[in-house]
Scaffold this motif. Sequence first.
Motif, PDB file in Angstrom:
ATOM      1  N   ASN A  59       0.829  -1.215   0.000  1.00 50.77           N
ATOM      2  CA  ASN A  59       0.000   0.000   0.000  1.00 50.77           C
ATOM      3  C   ASN A  59       0.860   1.260   0.000  1.00 50.77           C
ATOM      4  O   ASN A  59       0.518   2.262  -0.633  1.00 50.77           O
ATOM      5  CB  ASN A  59      -0.928  -0.006   1.210  1.00 50.77           C
ATOM      6  CG  ASN A  59      -1.951  -1.119   1.148  1.00 50.77           C
ATOM      7  OD1 ASN A  59      -2.244  -1.633   0.066  1.00 50.77           O
ATOM      8  ND2 ASN A  59      -2.490  -1.519   2.296  1.00 50.77           N
ATOM      9  N   ARG A  60       1.980   1.207   0.731  1.00 48.59           N
ATOM     10  CA  ARG A  60       2.864   2.377   0.768  1.00 48.59           C
ATOM     11  C   ARG A  60       3.470   2.646  -0.614  1.00 48.59           C
ATOM     12  O   ARG A  60       3.555   3.794  -1.060  1.00 48.59           O
ATOM     13  CB  ARG A  60       3.948   2.153   1.813  1.00 48.59           C
ATOM     14  CG  ARG A  60       4.927   3.317   1.957  1.00 48.59           C
ATOM     15  CD  ARG A  60       4.204   4.543   2.484  1.00 48.59           C
ATOM     16  NE  ARG A  60       5.101   5.665   2.623  1.00 48.59           N
ATOM     17  CZ  ARG A  60       5.805   5.925   3.726  1.00 48.59           C
ATOM     18  NH1 ARG A  60       5.694   5.112   4.768  1.00 48.59           N
ATOM     19  NH2 ARG A  60       6.586   6.979   3.794  1.00 48.59           N
ATOM     20  N   LEU A  61       3.894   1.578  -1.297  1.00 46.10           N
ATOM     21  CA  LEU A  61       4.511   1.752  -2.612  1.00 46.10           C
ATOM     22  C   LEU A  61       3.487   2.144  -3.676  1.00 46.10           C
ATOM     23  O   LEU A  61       3.858   2.656  -4.734  1.00 46.10           O
ATOM     24  CB  LEU A  61       5.226   0.462  -3.027  1.00 46.10           C
ATOM     25  CG  LEU A  61       6.478   0.112  -2.216  1.00 46.10           C
ATOM     26  CD1 LEU A  61       7.057  -1.212  -2.674  1.00 46.10           C
ATOM     27  CD2 LEU A  61       7.530   1.212  -2.339  1.00 46.10           C
ATOM     28  N   ASP A  67       4.488   5.132  -6.729  1.00 47.14           N
ATOM     29  CA  ASP A  67       3.726   4.657  -7.887  1.00 47.14           C
ATOM     30  C   ASP A  67       4.287   3.332  -8.404  1.00 47.14           C
ATOM     31  O   ASP A  67       4.574   3.176  -9.593  1.00 47.14           O
ATOM     32  CB  ASP A  67       3.726   5.724  -8.992  1.00 47.14           C
ATOM     33  CG  ASP A  67       2.680   5.414 -10.066  1.00 47.14           C
ATOM     34  OD1 ASP A  67       1.725   4.693  -9.751  1.00 47.14           O
ATOM     35  OD2 ASP A  67       2.841   5.888 -11.212  1.00 47.14           O
ATOM     36  N   TYR A  68       4.442   2.365  -7.467  1.00 46.09           N
ATOM     37  CA  TYR A  68       4.980   1.065  -7.877  1.00 46.09           C
ATOM     38  C   TYR A  68       3.967  -0.024  -7.525  1.00 46.09           C
ATOM     39  O   TYR A  68       3.612  -0.213  -6.358  1.00 46.09           O
ATOM     40  CB  TYR A  68       6.308   0.780  -7.180  1.00 46.09           C
ATOM     41  CG  TYR A  68       6.998  -0.451  -7.749  1.00 46.09           C
ATOM     42  CD1 TYR A  68       7.831  -0.340  -8.851  1.00 46.09           C
ATOM     43  CD2 TYR A  68       6.790  -1.716  -7.195  1.00 46.09           C
ATOM     44  CE1 TYR A  68       8.458  -1.451  -9.380  1.00 46.09           C
ATOM     45  CE2 TYR A  68       7.409  -2.829  -7.729  1.00 46.09           C
ATOM     46  CZ  TYR A  68       8.245  -2.696  -8.824  1.00 46.09           C
ATOM     47  OH  TYR A  68       8.840  -3.795  -9.356  1.00 46.09           O
ATOM     48  N   PRO A  69       3.494  -0.789  -8.527  1.00 47.88           N
ATOM     49  CA  PRO A  69       2.516  -1.868  -8.276  1.00 47.88           C
ATOM     50  C   PRO A  69       3.225  -3.138  -7.800  1.00 47.88           C
ATOM     51  O   PRO A  69       3.677  -3.958  -8.612  1.00 47.88           O
ATOM     52  CB  PRO A  69       1.851  -2.061  -9.638  1.00 47.88           C
ATOM     53  CG  PRO A  69       2.904  -1.658 -10.635  1.00 47.88           C
ATOM     54  CD  PRO A  69       3.731  -0.594  -9.979  1.00 47.88           C
ATOM     55  N   LEU A 192      12.415  -6.905  -1.880  1.00 39.98           N
ATOM     56  CA  LEU A 192      11.627  -6.120  -2.826  1.00 39.98           C
ATOM     57  C   LEU A 192      12.413  -5.969  -4.117  1.00 39.98           C
ATOM     58  O   LEU A 192      13.651  -5.924  -4.095  1.00 39.98           O
ATOM     59  CB  LEU A 192      11.317  -4.731  -2.254  1.00 39.98           C
ATOM     60  CG  LEU A 192      10.506  -4.658  -0.957  1.00 39.98           C
ATOM     61  CD1 LEU A 192      10.436  -3.225  -0.480  1.00 39.98           C
ATOM     62  CD2 LEU A 192       9.114  -5.217  -1.155  1.00 39.98           C
ATOM     63  N   PRO A 193      11.732  -5.867  -5.253  1.00 39.71           N
ATOM     64  CA  PRO A 193      12.437  -5.592  -6.509  1.00 39.71           C
ATOM     65  C   PRO A 193      13.111  -4.229  -6.444  1.00 39.71           C
ATOM     66  O   PRO A 193      12.595  -3.295  -5.817  1.00 39.71           O
ATOM     67  CB  PRO A 193      11.326  -5.639  -7.563  1.00 39.71           C
ATOM     68  CG  PRO A 193      10.074  -5.384  -6.804  1.00 39.71           C
ATOM     69  CD  PRO A 193      10.271  -5.971  -5.446  1.00 39.71           C
ATOM     70  N   TRP A 194      14.258  -4.121  -7.083  1.00 39.86           N
ATOM     71  CA  TRP A 194      15.028  -2.881  -7.015  1.00 39.86           C
ATOM     72  C   TRP A 194      14.244  -1.696  -7.572  1.00 39.86           C
ATOM     73  O   TRP A 194      14.455  -0.559  -7.171  1.00 39.86           O
ATOM     74  CB  TRP A 194      16.350  -3.055  -7.756  1.00 39.86           C
ATOM     75  CG  TRP A 194      17.349  -1.983  -7.462  1.00 39.86           C
ATOM     76  CD1 TRP A 194      17.880  -1.103  -8.332  1.00 39.86           C
ATOM     77  CD2 TRP A 194      17.901  -1.669  -6.185  1.00 39.86           C
ATOM     78  NE1 TRP A 194      18.749  -0.257  -7.705  1.00 39.86           N
ATOM     79  CE2 TRP A 194      18.774  -0.587  -6.357  1.00 39.86           C
ATOM     80  CE3 TRP A 194      17.738  -2.211  -4.907  1.00 39.86           C
ATOM     81  CZ2 TRP A 194      19.494  -0.032  -5.325  1.00 39.86           C
ATOM     82  CZ3 TRP A 194      18.455  -1.653  -3.873  1.00 39.86           C
ATOM     83  CH2 TRP A 194      19.314  -0.569  -4.082  1.00 39.86           C
ATOM     84  N   GLY A 195      13.326  -1.975  -8.473  1.00 38.25           N
ATOM     85  CA  GLY A 195      12.511  -0.888  -9.027  1.00 38.25           C
ATOM     86  C   GLY A 195      11.653  -0.210  -7.983  1.00 38.25           C
ATOM     87  O   GLY A 195      11.319   0.965  -8.105  1.00 38.25           O
ATOM     88  N   ALA A 196      11.282  -0.961  -6.902  1.00 42.81           N
ATOM     89  CA  ALA A 196      10.484  -0.347  -5.841  1.00 42.81           C
ATOM     90  C   ALA A 196      11.268   0.734  -5.122  1.00 42.81           C
ATOM     91  O   ALA A 196      10.696   1.690  -4.588  1.00 42.81           O
ATOM     92  CB  ALA A 196      10.038  -1.417  -4.845  1.00 42.81           C
ATOM     93  N   PHE A 197      12.626   0.579  -5.092  1.00 44.39           N
ATOM     94  CA  PHE A 197      13.475   1.576  -4.440  1.00 44.39           C
ATOM     95  C   PHE A 197      13.781   2.744  -5.365  1.00 44.39           C
ATOM     96  O   PHE A 197      13.958   3.877  -4.921  1.00 44.39           O
ATOM     97  CB  PHE A 197      14.784   0.939  -3.977  1.00 44.39           C
ATOM     98  CG  PHE A 197      14.612  -0.115  -2.929  1.00 44.39           C
ATOM     99  CD1 PHE A 197      14.555   0.225  -1.591  1.00 44.39           C
ATOM    100  CD2 PHE A 197      14.477  -1.446  -3.285  1.00 44.39           C
ATOM    101  CE1 PHE A 197      14.402  -0.748  -0.616  1.00 44.39           C
ATOM    102  CE2 PHE A 197      14.322  -2.419  -2.312  1.00 44.39           C
ATOM    103  CZ  PHE A 197      14.275  -2.082  -0.977  1.00 44.39           C
ATOM    104  N   THR A 198      13.874   2.457  -6.662  1.00 42.98           N
ATOM    105  CA  THR A 198      14.321   3.484  -7.619  1.00 42.98           C
ATOM    106  C   THR A 198      13.191   4.160  -8.354  1.00 42.98           C
ATOM    107  O   THR A 198      13.393   5.210  -8.958  1.00 42.98           O
ATOM    108  CB  THR A 198      15.276   2.862  -8.637  1.00 42.98           C
ATOM    109  OG1 THR A 198      14.591   1.805  -9.353  1.00 42.98           O
ATOM    110  CG2 THR A 198      16.499   2.277  -7.958  1.00 42.98           C
ATOM    111  N   ASN A 199      11.987   3.567  -8.314  1.00 41.30           N
ATOM    112  CA  ASN A 199      10.898   4.133  -9.113  1.00 41.30           C
ATOM    113  C   ASN A 199      10.541   5.539  -8.663  1.00 41.30           C
ATOM    114  O   ASN A 199      10.283   6.419  -9.476  1.00 41.30           O
ATOM    115  CB  ASN A 199       9.659   3.238  -9.040  1.00 41.30           C
ATOM    116  CG  ASN A 199       8.681   3.537 -10.151  1.00 41.30           C
ATOM    117  OD1 ASN A 199       9.044   3.517 -11.321  1.00 41.30           O
ATOM    118  ND2 ASN A 199       7.447   3.826  -9.796  1.00 41.30           N
TER     119      ASN A 199
END
Length: 452
Positions: A59-61, A67-69, A192-199
Amino acid sequence: MGAALAASGVEDVAKCGYGRTLPIPRCVGCSGACGIIFSNIPLTHAYSTCQENWHLIRNRLAHSVYDYPLTAEESSVFLVVQESFARPDQVGYLVAASNSNYAADCDLQPATDFGIPVVNKAARALALRFKGDWKAQELTQKQFYMNFTTEGLDSGQWKPCQNPAQISHCFGVGTRRISLDDGLTWLAVVVLPWGAFTNGTLQQQRLIEERVRQRMDAIQAARADTWRKAALLVCAAVFFVLTAGWIISTVAVKSLDRLLDYLRKLAVLDFHGLPGLDKSIELRLSPLREVAELQLGFLNLARSVECFARFVPETVVRSILRGDRNSTTINVRKRQVTIMFSDIRGFTSISEALSQEDLLTLLYLYLSEMTKIVERRGGVVSEILGDGLLVLWNTPDDLEDHNVAACSAAIAQQKALPKLNATFASMGLPSVAIRIGIHTGVGKVVMIIRSW
């Protein structure tokens, strides 16, 4: 039961869970422990906790900042046994994972062998990073973070993420040490996928780039507009010079006209509507410095006149403001006047019986009411002598039927006493009675106003 039991760990009890046994202390008549206490927490609770925390992260992401699904296939929250004195063979075993309720049947297995890929990869990365030591110094800290790429895991190599192009193969891992008791510690792991950190960073980068582009477009448009404004500036300067004088003169004239109206009201001691005296009226200072200084000077004059009028008869103050020379010098005139003197009967006894504060309150209320009565009927309070009033009629200004006015004032004073005494009674003050003397005759009236 001679030896104390202190075993703890994951046990196959009625429901698979975390079990803890403790001895019951020695009691009277027993040699050693009198029994044991056993508690069990089902691992389904751990599974529910993992799921709950995973949902919070998802929910936070999903917030617009990131804006990460997030999906369960690419992320997980799971628990691993880090230390177990009772069951050292369970170190590195998976306790629970948000992706699966596998521990419900108590079929525990090493986290590196777990069948869900994202949990398996994260556990293998941690094992490779610390060479299978789940009690490595970094992992025994309260919190630990790292990242890894899936490339090389199958060949037994841990590699950190370095190439942004490999973002689809990169994951971030965070751990937190959880001490359940002196003999059991679990390691909570979030992968978590790295995209969750960088998105979120990429979103901000795109936003900044868009703002920079808009700013550059605005600069280009402003540059093209500068030449047009330069031409208009010359015309505007000429227009400003022509209109500035007109505006300044208009502002000055309006402020001076308003100030003149205030002076006319002050000359007749009409303080209503005057700035500085009437709180509902605010004097707006002129932007012109010289006019503003005149306005401030008027405020000081108005306050001085109002204060002066409190202690000097208004007729005298009006004469001074009109410029009457007789009002500012020693002036002796022979004329018929009416004189009244009134005071409180038995005031000495009253003053001795009251405290200073009560006495001042009684005098203030009495003198305020009596002064208003005589001034409404044209009388001029010449002196206030303690509780006594010396009032004059037909001086310094002429007053028709001044003797009648004085008698009317005396009657009004007597009629005001019942209401005034009721006020005194409500305040715990004594009632008063007054004595009044009136005389009309011809005499020489001396008016002295000091001239500085």
